[in-house]
Write a protein that holds these residues in place. Sequence first.
Motif, short mmCIF file in Angstrom:
data_model
loop_
_atom_site.label_atom_id
_atom_site.label_comp_id
_atom_site.label_asym_id
_atom_site.label_seq_id
_atom_site.Cartn_x
_atom_site.Cartn_y
_atom_site.Cartn_z
N PRO B 186 0.86 -1.16 -0.09
CA PRO B 186 -0.01 -0.01 0.01
C PRO B 186 0.85 1.31 0.01
N LEU B 187 0.56 2.44 -0.57
CA LEU B 187 1.24 3.68 -0.76
C LEU B 187 1.71 3.93 0.73
N LEU B 188 2.83 4.28 0.81
CA LEU B 188 3.32 5.06 2.22
C LEU B 188 2.38 6.48 2.40
N PRO B 189 2.07 6.72 3.79
CA PRO B 189 1.62 8.03 3.78
C PRO B 189 2.27 9.20 2.99
N GLN B 190 3.40 9.07 2.98
CA GLN B 190 4.06 10.14 2.33
C GLN B 190 4.22 10.07 0.83
N HIS B 191 3.74 9.12 0.25
CA HIS B 191 3.81 8.99 -1.13
C HIS B 191 2.13 8.84 -1.60
N GLY B 192 1.14 9.23 -0.79
CA GLY B 192 -0.08 9.60 -1.29
C GLY B 192 -1.14 8.77 -0.73
N PHE B 193 -1.12 8.04 0.43
CA PHE B 193 -1.67 7.02 0.72
C PHE B 193 -3.26 7.65 1.09
N PRO B 194 -4.25 6.97 0.68
CA PRO B 194 -4.47 5.87 -0.06
C PRO B 194 -4.53 5.81 -1.51
N LEU B 195 -4.81 6.63 -2.18
CA LEU B 195 -4.88 6.82 -3.68
C LEU B 195 -4.01 8.22 -4.04
N ARG B 196 -3.40 7.98 -5.08
CA ARG B 196 -2.62 9.05 -6.00
C ARG B 196 -2.79 8.81 -7.55
N LEU B 197 -2.44 9.94 -8.09
CA LEU B 197 -2.33 9.81 -9.71
C LEU B 197 -0.82 9.37 -10.02
N ILE B 198 -0.71 8.71 -11.12
CA ILE B 198 0.53 8.76 -11.91
C ILE B 198 0.42 9.23 -13.26
N VAL B 199 1.12 10.11 -13.62
CA VAL B 199 1.10 10.69 -14.97
C VAL B 199 2.73 10.03 -15.68
N PRO B 200 2.69 8.93 -16.21
CA PRO B 200 3.99 8.32 -16.87
C PRO B 200 4.51 9.39 -17.84
N GLY B 201 5.94 9.62 -17.68
CA GLY B 201 6.60 10.54 -18.55
C GLY B 201 6.41 11.68 -18.38
N TRP B 202 5.82 12.43 -17.19
CA TRP B 202 5.73 13.83 -16.99
C TRP B 202 6.77 14.02 -15.93
N TYR B 203 6.95 15.40 -15.40
CA TYR B 203 7.50 15.71 -14.25
C TYR B 203 6.44 15.42 -13.01
N GLY B 204 6.97 15.38 -11.96
CA GLY B 204 6.11 14.63 -10.78
C GLY B 204 5.26 15.29 -10.35
N MET B 205 4.94 16.86 -10.60
CA MET B 205 3.97 17.53 -10.07
C MET B 205 2.71 17.28 -10.66
N ALA B 206 2.56 16.50 -11.60
CA ALA B 206 1.26 16.20 -12.28
C ALA B 206 0.81 15.00 -11.50
N SER B 207 1.61 14.24 -10.80
CA SER B 207 0.81 12.83 -10.14
C SER B 207 0.52 13.23 -8.78
N VAL B 208 -0.77 13.74 -8.57
CA VAL B 208 -1.10 14.31 -7.57
C VAL B 208 -1.44 13.31 -6.33
N LYS B 209 -0.68 13.74 -5.12
CA LYS B 209 -0.81 12.46 -4.14
C LYS B 209 -2.24 12.96 -3.46
N TRP B 210 -2.75 11.93 -2.21
CA TRP B 210 -3.94 11.98 -1.48
C TRP B 210 -5.02 12.46 -2.42
N LEU B 211 -5.35 11.70 -3.61
CA LEU B 211 -6.33 12.21 -4.62
C LEU B 211 -7.76 11.80 -3.83
N ASP B 212 -8.41 12.93 -3.82
CA ASP B 212 -9.94 12.68 -3.23
C ASP B 212 -11.19 13.43 -4.20
N CYS B 213 -10.74 13.91 -5.24
CA CYS B 213 -11.64 14.55 -6.19
C CYS B 213 -11.23 14.86 -7.79
N ILE B 214 -11.96 14.38 -8.52
CA ILE B 214 -11.82 14.88 -9.99
C ILE B 214 -12.86 15.67 -10.52
#
Lengths: 400, 400
Positions: B186-214
């Motif tokens: 499971p994602l560690l707290p600091q990596h976005g637990f329990p749900l995050r985005l991953i946007v492959p090929g982009w810099y990290g800012m796009a991969s929003v952590k702790w995602l709860d709303c789209i």
Amino acid sequence: MTINPLAPASKQPTLGDYSDAEVQLANRNSGMPLEFLQHDITPVGAHYLLTHFDVPYVNSPDNWTLSLSGLFQQHATLSIAALQHYPVHHEVVTLECAGNGRACMTPRWPSQPWHYGAVGTARWTGVRLTDVLKDHPLAGGCEELVFSGVDRGADGGQVHHFERSLTLQQIDTLEVMLVWAMNGQPLLPQHGFPLRLIVPGWYGMASVKWLDCITAIDHAFQGYQQVRTYRYRRDADDPGQPVTTLKPKSLMQPPGLVDWSTRVRLVQPGTHRITGRAWGGCGIDADAGQGQGLVRGSGKGLGNELGNELGKGGGRGIQRVELGLNGDYHDATVTPSEHRYGWSHWSADVTISEGAHVLSCRATDAHGIVQPDVPTGDYNGMGNNSVQTVRIVCDGSVFP
Amino acid sequence: MTINPLAPASKQPTLGDYSDAEVQLANRNSGMPLEFLQHDITPVGAHYLLTHFDVPYVNSPDNWTLSLSGLFQQHATLSIAALQHYPVHHEVVTLECAGNGRACMTPRWPSQPWHYGAVGTARWTGVRLTDVLKDHPLAGGCEELVFSGVDRGADGGQVHHFERSLTLQQIDTLEVMLVWAMNGQPLLPQHGFPLRLIVPGWYGMASVKWLDCITAIDHAFQGYQQVRTYRYRRDADDPGQPVTTLKPKSLMQPPGLVDWSTRVRLVQPGTHRITGRAWGGCGIDADAGQGQGLVRGSGKGLGNELGNELGKGGGRGIQRVELGLNGDYHDATVTPSEHRYGWSHWSADVTISEGAHVLSCRATDAHGIVQPDVPTGDYNGMGNNSVQTVRIVCDGSVFP
């Protein structure tokens, strides 16, 4: 050769902004973000890390051996599987880097520039060193055990492995562990995979990582990490006193929201519940004489009762925590740790009005030692347990 | 009130030593120590971390929900268990912080002062965003999706949640994932637990952590993290261009032993095998038109063939890596990643004689873009992919 990288660096205490070398260290070594004080057990990856040299690459624990050499009655080589035949213990231990707080000192020794975060609490799984020593008795004349990691690099003009020693008296008193797991998982590479030492109640430098050798010697160990650093020193010429047990310390989780650029905390007016942790090594030394007969057949001593009472370090040796608002302190409620060597929890309410303020917290241990308001001063920035201060701005209008 | 912490900080590029605020950030945010370049998959806890505000405390994933709001044909609230009904994918992705290399720039934007280590490669487990969108179709007029984390704080004069958007065209092209696991856990707290985005090929800012709303919107998102930062800017007045795909980059594992104080590497005379990794976003954009009909029913386009050829980012878009000794470069052997979005491995032998030297490495992507020798200059220190330099001293006499 115009460069001798091993000439002892002409380091001296410094003022003001930080050098590139200090920032390189800060990027490699990671502090625990203070919001993790909410966790009884620090999640993997959030525990502080101070790595002296490079993290060794170890593919598998299967071929790892711990050698017992020097003044043992018989030399031996133990696999991790062999160590696992001894009684297995799980111990919750709060570890702190001896350099924690160095960046809050003026002047500042140029090294890893910790503010507050070089601390963490983990559940370590392994065996007691004394249990292993019962099967592998020491020879006459042995005075110290030297613990060697496979990590190697240069510091202060010497290429060396990271090595630390403990006297037999200390080994008899402290519940030193040889551990292979942290928080229920095999040690991560950066935490000493596959085997490390844990010395509960002491600053972290004693808990040697990537442990592959224990050498019994008949004299006081003179290794660099024992006598040239991790000493409390007044000035450059002072040989100093060894850094050993944790001093009493408390930290709070900074309240409200953080402002990225200034690191100031923003809070709304009103009453806030502030929580944190407190720990120390109080009681560790009181157990001298409780040992298992490793040293001169010592039995129980007077110190033992005090040791039991104080809980032998961790959070149980903390008898009081106070929360300060602009230097005005009041008592927090302390909940002692369930674990001998784990940090205790504390909480306190504080009413904050509009304006700029400073929150602080201070612990008092069972011996009556209080955290100082300002660093007591150490040449190399060791053991700074002065109170944490958190700058806050209270302004209800900035919250959308 | 004499302090308004939310007045936009009067930050400007700076020279020389680092401020206390920069070092506070460096202690919180952790870089990957470069010896971890040995690992195909970065061990948990060694992957870089950039946390804008505080890491949220989430006790359990059971009550976590992802809400779909705005211009969806029907609003919905999905549990993580509901997300897990979609086809599960495991994707090895190299992530890098857009600010990696900022500390190597002169002048330097005062922010998290990364040198080289803000990178890591993990195996992420989750579902494709496009699979979820098939069941939850967008309403007419939708142009972008905004991804919101629960983390909140202040930056540039605004209190806000961390939020980023992608256009429908980008979502159609990129293989965006909603992930709940990292390296099989499971994602560690600091990596976005329990749900995050991953946007492959982009810099990290796009991969929003702790995602709860789209949130689906009909305009270009104007949030702080979208339009006020993560832009390539020439100066303070330039609105800039958005930071998106990874630029080609290579890093080496520094050879030999480190000297703690100077961070110089000590090596013995002779031939050394230097190894490292290389990655980039080359090929990501070439897939435009390959999408699954999310946007205007687009089918396969010409770009698709180039996309397949280049491997769509990661290490496969790297066609060449060179190792330099004092600026004299020769080709390394590149082993492409087995994974579309993972870094590639490279190695090269170099013969080092006594003296002080500088090692460097540079990658060229499939479009012929070469890493620059010096930073190309960006006002906020974004996307610096200039070559890594490692200072070494070769002196056989210092090795015991």
